[in-house]
Scaffold this active site. Structure first.
Site: not given
Length: 210
Positions: A126, A163
């Site tokens: 990701s 993230k």
């Protein structure tokens, strides 16, 4: 670390001052500060003592900075204990709880700025667009003081994720660095078990650093 020759009494005095100053202030002294403290006539005299210590292997002089002094004596006895590698994390427990630690890597925490507190193994792709790849060890500085745009380590229930942070009021958006992944949206009014564990400060992958 063994020295070529033992230090003279004056050299030991200089070394002891360097060590005390660094322990007290967190940084080495300048030549002027050494001269003032130890009664040398000029900073040049302090420089000569530093060069003598460097020749004996007691210090390293780093060029280009007035505080470029690194202590080397007994460095072999001061090896870092290493950084804990975090594995599966249970909800409601501190991320550094003993049961979450899978092992320890002998990595100097001070190699990272700010200092790293633990390592986290990256799972998935990701964040691949900024070079954080599956299997990497992510170095993390433990803090809850984070800013928009930083790459953070967050915990939602028992899931830990890496993230990029965006916060708008009570809503947090955790953005991936991969177009295939949608943002994770967290409403702080509704989600009780959300924790920010720290910021990413580096990666370990075949001696490559983020």
């Amino acid at each position: 670390m063994s020295l070529v020759k033992p230090l003279t009494a004056r050299q030991q005095e200089v070394y002891n001052f360097l060590k005390h100053y660094i322990e007290t202030t967190g940084m080495p002294p300048t030549r002027a500060e050494i001269s003032r403290e130890l009664g040398f006539r000029s900073p040049n005299a302090a420089e000569e003592h530093l060069k003598a210590l460097a020749r004996k292997g007691a210090v390293e002089i780093l060029a280009g900075t007035s505080r470029g002094i690194r202590l080397l004596l007994d460095a072999a006895n001061d090896e870092p204990e290493g950084l804990p590698l975090i594995g599966q994390v249970a909800a409601g427990e501190p991320i550094l709880a003993e049961q979450h630690i899978e092992g320890t890597y002998r990595v100097d925490p001070d190699m990272f700025k700010p200092q790293a507190d633990f390592l986290l193994k990256v799972n998935g792709q990701s964040m691949k667009n900024i070079g954080i790849l599956d299997g990497d060890l992510l170095a993390v500085h433990s803090t809850k003081d984070v800013r928009n745009g930083q790459v953070i380590v967050a915990r939602i229930e028992d899931e830990v994720t890496v993230k990029r942070l965006e916060r708008k009021g009570d809503v947090i958006y955790l953005h991936a660095e991969n177009e295939e992944f949608a943002p994770i949206v967290v409403n702080l009014r509704e989600q009780e078990r959300f924790e920010i564990e720290g910021i990413a400060v580096g990666i370990i992958r075949n001696n490559a650093w983020m």
